[in-house]
Design an enzyme around this catalytic site. Sequence first.
Site, PDB file in Angstrom:
ATOM      1  N   LYS A  19       0.828  -1.216   0.000  1.00  0.00           N
ATOM      2  CA  LYS A  19       0.000   0.000   0.000  1.00  0.00           C
ATOM      3  C   LYS A  19       0.860   1.264   0.000  1.00  0.00           C
ATOM      4  O   LYS A  19       0.620   2.189  -0.765  1.00  0.00           O
ATOM      5  CB  LYS A  19      -0.919   0.027   1.240  1.00  0.00           C
ATOM      6  CG  LYS A  19      -1.907  -1.116   1.293  1.00  0.00           C
ATOM      7  CD  LYS A  19      -2.856  -0.987   2.477  1.00  0.00           C
ATOM      8  CE  LYS A  19      -2.172  -1.098   3.832  1.00  0.00           C
ATOM      9  NZ  LYS A  19      -1.544  -2.395   4.101  1.00  0.00           N
ATOM     10  N   ARG A  93     -10.163   0.302   8.263  1.00  0.00           N
ATOM     11  CA  ARG A  93      -9.710  -1.079   8.446  1.00  0.00           C
ATOM     12  C   ARG A  93     -10.758  -1.922   9.130  1.00  0.00           C
ATOM     13  O   ARG A  93     -10.534  -3.115   9.349  1.00  0.00           O
ATOM     14  CB  ARG A  93      -8.508  -1.017   9.360  1.00  0.00           C
ATOM     15  CG  ARG A  93      -7.200  -1.440   8.756  1.00  0.00           C
ATOM     16  CD  ARG A  93      -6.307  -1.546   9.952  1.00  0.00           C
ATOM     17  NE  ARG A  93      -4.979  -1.993   9.755  1.00  0.00           N
ATOM     18  CZ  ARG A  93      -4.006  -1.340   9.154  1.00  0.00           C
ATOM     19  NH1 ARG A  93      -4.252  -0.204   8.550  1.00  0.00           N
ATOM     20  NH2 ARG A  93      -2.814  -1.833   9.124  1.00  0.00           N
ATOM     21  N   ARG A 127      12.112  -5.313   5.337  1.00  0.00           N
ATOM     22  CA  ARG A 127      11.694  -3.915   5.168  1.00  0.00           C
ATOM     23  C   ARG A 127      12.481  -2.989   6.103  1.00  0.00           C
ATOM     24  O   ARG A 127      12.687  -3.285   7.266  1.00  0.00           O
ATOM     25  CB  ARG A 127      10.205  -3.756   5.474  1.00  0.00           C
ATOM     26  CG  ARG A 127       9.793  -2.292   5.554  1.00  0.00           C
ATOM     27  CD  ARG A 127       8.321  -2.097   5.423  1.00  0.00           C
ATOM     28  NE  ARG A 127       7.549  -2.675   6.506  1.00  0.00           N
ATOM     29  CZ  ARG A 127       6.222  -2.619   6.553  1.00  0.00           C
ATOM     30  NH1 ARG A 127       5.539  -2.044   5.574  1.00  0.00           N
ATOM     31  NH2 ARG A 127       5.578  -3.162   7.554  1.00  0.00           N
ATOM     32  N   ARG A 160      10.609  -1.702  11.629  1.00  0.00           N
ATOM     33  CA  ARG A 160       9.447  -1.447  12.466  1.00  0.00           C
ATOM     34  C   ARG A 160       9.340  -2.502  13.560  1.00  0.00           C
ATOM     35  O   ARG A 160       9.596  -3.667  13.325  1.00  0.00           O
ATOM     36  CB  ARG A 160       8.180  -1.431  11.599  1.00  0.00           C
ATOM     37  CG  ARG A 160       7.976  -0.106  10.914  1.00  0.00           C
ATOM     38  CD  ARG A 160       6.899  -0.112   9.886  1.00  0.00           C
ATOM     39  NE  ARG A 160       5.655  -0.775  10.265  1.00  0.00           N
ATOM     40  CZ  ARG A 160       4.555  -0.760   9.515  1.00  0.00           C
ATOM     41  NH1 ARG A 160       4.544  -0.101   8.373  1.00  0.00           N
ATOM     42  NH2 ARG A 160       3.473  -1.395   9.909  1.00  0.00           N
ATOM     43  N   ARG A 171      -0.912  -9.740  12.686  1.00  0.00           N
ATOM     44  CA  ARG A 171      -1.508  -8.688  11.849  1.00  0.00           C
ATOM     45  C   ARG A 171      -2.273  -9.296  10.679  1.00  0.00           C
ATOM     46  O   ARG A 171      -3.324  -8.794  10.285  1.00  0.00           O
ATOM     47  CB  ARG A 171      -0.409  -7.743  11.342  1.00  0.00           C
ATOM     48  CG  ARG A 171       0.134  -6.828  12.449  1.00  0.00           C
ATOM     49  CD  ARG A 171       1.506  -6.252  12.127  1.00  0.00           C
ATOM     50  NE  ARG A 171       1.511  -5.409  10.955  1.00  0.00           N
ATOM     51  CZ  ARG A 171       2.603  -5.133  10.237  1.00  0.00           C
ATOM     52  NH1 ARG A 171       3.779  -5.650  10.585  1.00  0.00           N
ATOM     53  NH2 ARG A 171       2.520  -4.352   9.192  1.00  0.00           N
TER      54      ARG A 171
HETATM   55  P1  G5P Z   1       0.112   0.345   8.848  1.00  0.00           P
HETATM   56  O1  G5P Z   1       1.307   1.201   8.902  1.00  0.00           O
HETATM   57  O2  G5P Z   1      -1.051   0.747   8.034  1.00  0.00           O
HETATM   58  P2  G5P Z   1      -0.025  -2.209   7.544  1.00  0.00           P
HETATM   59  O3  G5P Z   1       0.223  -3.383   8.415  1.00  0.00           O
HETATM   60  O4  G5P Z   1      -1.371  -2.086   7.032  1.00  0.00           O
HETATM   61  O5  G5P Z   1       0.626  -1.070   8.420  1.00  0.00           O
HETATM   62  P3  G5P Z   1       2.222  -1.971   6.027  1.00  0.00           P
HETATM   63  O6  G5P Z   1       2.947  -2.979   6.880  1.00  0.00           O
HETATM   64  O7  G5P Z   1       2.595  -0.540   6.152  1.00  0.00           O
HETATM   65  O8  G5P Z   1       0.729  -2.169   6.226  1.00  0.00           O
HETATM   66  P4  G5P Z   1       2.115  -1.758   3.161  1.00  0.00           P
HETATM   67  O9  G5P Z   1       2.105  -0.288   3.288  1.00  0.00           O
HETATM   68  O10 G5P Z   1       0.933  -2.434   2.565  1.00  0.00           O
HETATM   69  O11 G5P Z   1       2.428  -2.472   4.539  1.00  0.00           O
HETATM   70  O12 G5P Z   1       3.361  -2.254   2.343  1.00  0.00           O
HETATM   71  P5  G5P Z   1       4.743  -1.492   1.912  1.00  0.00           P
HETATM   72  O13 G5P Z   1       5.398  -0.901   3.093  1.00  0.00           O
HETATM   73  O14 G5P Z   1       4.505  -0.657   0.718  1.00  0.00           O
HETATM   74  O15 G5P Z   1       5.570  -2.775   1.410  1.00  0.00           O
HETATM   75  C1  G5P Z   1       6.009  -3.731   2.351  1.00  0.00           C
HETATM   76  C2  G5P Z   1       7.481  -4.093   2.056  1.00  0.00           C
HETATM   77  O16 G5P Z   1       7.543  -4.813   0.829  1.00  0.00           O
HETATM   78  C3  G5P Z   1       8.417  -2.876   1.869  1.00  0.00           C
HETATM   79  O17 G5P Z   1       9.699  -3.195   2.381  1.00  0.00           O
HETATM   80  C4  G5P Z   1       8.472  -2.707   0.338  1.00  0.00           C
HETATM   81  O18 G5P Z   1       9.678  -2.070  -0.089  1.00  0.00           O
HETATM   82  C5  G5P Z   1       8.421  -4.169  -0.096  1.00  0.00           C
HETATM   83  N1  G5P Z   1       7.850  -4.406  -1.424  1.00  0.00           N
HETATM   84  C6  G5P Z   1       6.836  -3.758  -2.046  1.00  0.00           C
HETATM   85  N2  G5P Z   1       6.595  -4.308  -3.251  1.00  0.00           N
HETATM   86  C7  G5P Z   1       7.473  -5.345  -3.398  1.00  0.00           C
HETATM   87  C8  G5P Z   1       7.734  -6.322  -4.412  1.00  0.00           C
HETATM   88  O19 G5P Z   1       7.098  -6.354  -5.486  1.00  0.00           O
HETATM   89  N3  G5P Z   1       8.707  -7.235  -4.166  1.00  0.00           N
HETATM   90  C9  G5P Z   1       9.432  -7.238  -3.001  1.00  0.00           C
HETATM   91  N4  G5P Z   1      10.390  -8.179  -2.837  1.00  0.00           N
HETATM   92  N5  G5P Z   1       9.225  -6.335  -2.022  1.00  0.00           N
HETATM   93  C10 G5P Z   1       8.262  -5.406  -2.212  1.00  0.00           C
HETATM   94  O20 G5P Z   1      -0.431   0.065  10.322  1.00  0.00           O
HETATM   95  C11 G5P Z   1       0.442  -0.244  11.363  1.00  0.00           C
HETATM   96  C12 G5P Z   1      -0.334  -0.375  12.658  1.00  0.00           C
HETATM   97  O21 G5P Z   1      -0.966   0.856  12.984  1.00  0.00           O
HETATM   98  C13 G5P Z   1      -2.254   0.643  13.552  1.00  0.00           C
HETATM   99  C14 G5P Z   1      -2.346  -0.852  13.770  1.00  0.00           C
HETATM  100  O22 G5P Z   1      -1.803  -1.160  15.027  1.00  0.00           O
HETATM  101  C15 G5P Z   1      -1.462  -1.393  12.648  1.00  0.00           C
HETATM  102  O23 G5P Z   1      -0.999  -2.706  12.893  1.00  0.00           O
HETATM  103  N6  G5P Z   1      -3.283   1.151  12.636  1.00  0.00           N
HETATM  104  C16 G5P Z   1      -4.597   1.070  12.814  1.00  0.00           C
HETATM  105  N7  G5P Z   1      -5.347   0.542  13.818  1.00  0.00           N
HETATM  106  C17 G5P Z   1      -6.667   0.605  13.685  1.00  0.00           C
HETATM  107  N8  G5P Z   1      -7.303   1.152  12.626  1.00  0.00           N
HETATM  108  C18 G5P Z   1      -6.601   1.690  11.599  1.00  0.00           C
HETATM  109  N9  G5P Z   1      -7.236   2.230  10.537  1.00  0.00           N
HETATM  110  C19 G5P Z   1      -5.188   1.668  11.669  1.00  0.00           C
HETATM  111  N10 G5P Z   1      -4.218   2.103  10.839  1.00  0.00           N
HETATM  112  C20 G5P Z   1      -3.063   1.778  11.439  1.00  0.00           C
HETATM  113 MG    MG Z   2       2.273   1.096   4.942  1.00  0.00          MG
END
Ligand code: G5P
Ligand code: MG
Length: 225
Positions: A19, A93, A127, A160, A171
């Site tokens: 995302k 979410r 990451r 993280r 998660r």
């Molecule tokens: P976050 O911060 O919203 P998540 O868990 O939803 O966290 P996250 O982990 O941030 O989502 P993302 O943004 O979907 O993941 O993914 P990203 O960071 O872009 O990519 C992940 C990794 O993969 C990176 O290292 C990237 O470089 C790599 N990557 C991407 N594409 C590729 C690919 O094609 N190949 C490879 N090899 N790598 C790739 O929420 C965190 C916490 O905040 C709270 C909760 O506690 C949550 O757990 N929170 C909420 N709580 C309640 N309600 C809400 N609405 C909340 N929002 C946040």
């Molecule tokens: Mg994110």
Amino acid sequence: MGLQTVFRAVIMGAPGSGKGTVSSRIAQSFGLKHLSSGDLLRANIEAKTDLGLLMKSCIDQGQLVPDDVISRLILSSLRGIEQTSWLLDGFPRTVAQAEALDSVYDVDSVINLDVPFQTIRERLTSRWVHLPSGRVYNIDFNPPKKPGLDDVTGEPLVQRDDDSPETVSRRLKDYERQTQPVLEYYRSKGVLETFSGTETNKIWPHVHAFLTRKIPGNQQAIGKA
Ligand code: G5P
Ligand code: MG
């Protein structure tokens, strides 16, 4: 239609589905303002605000923060950018959050990134992030130019606290239980568009083409896929 100039979108997908990565490409190509709930919460933790101190243990353990807390935080941030096209990442979410958003704004499109959980587990352990900006790196996929340092500021990168394998499992479980119903919610409203794959670089051109069709003419793509 005619007068509509603002485009409001949500990006969804499991933790680690890309995302943040896709959002920065969308922001760059289409000029949407990217608002990430996780980045906002982590900024509060970093700045040791009351909210940040209260929510830190919840987030580190991979649990969702309470609906009313996050809804208030996001809706008040959106109030400051009413005339701007935006992209929400990480919110809503839960169905309760989706309803809270719905009571104030109509969402034009919901982009759903559908990536297998096994792929996600592998990604998250490699990451690295720059906390102040939310910039994300990955040792295999998009490594920083200098190991351990942010490309733009040269500041140190960190992992993280919620990216440990056990916390990632939790998660992903929470995602299935609490967030998948939100996909149904938007599907029934006819605004959900799903993009499946294991590689962001293969998914991205489809997202780009979709938004080029969707976003009103005055905000046509300014970049290329
Ligand atoms: P976050 O911060 O919203 P998540 O868990 O939803 O966290 P996250 O982990 O941030 O989502 P993302 O943004 O979907 O993941 O993914 P990203 O960071 O872009 O990519 C992940 C990794 O993969 C990176 O290292 C990237 O470089 C790599 N990557 C991407 N594409 C590729 C690919 O094609 N190949 C490879 N090899 N790598 C790739 O929420 C965190 C916490 O905040 C709270 C909760 O506690 C949550 O757990 N929170 C909420 N709580 C309640 N309600 C809400 N609405 C909340 N929002 C946040
Ligand atoms: Mg994110």
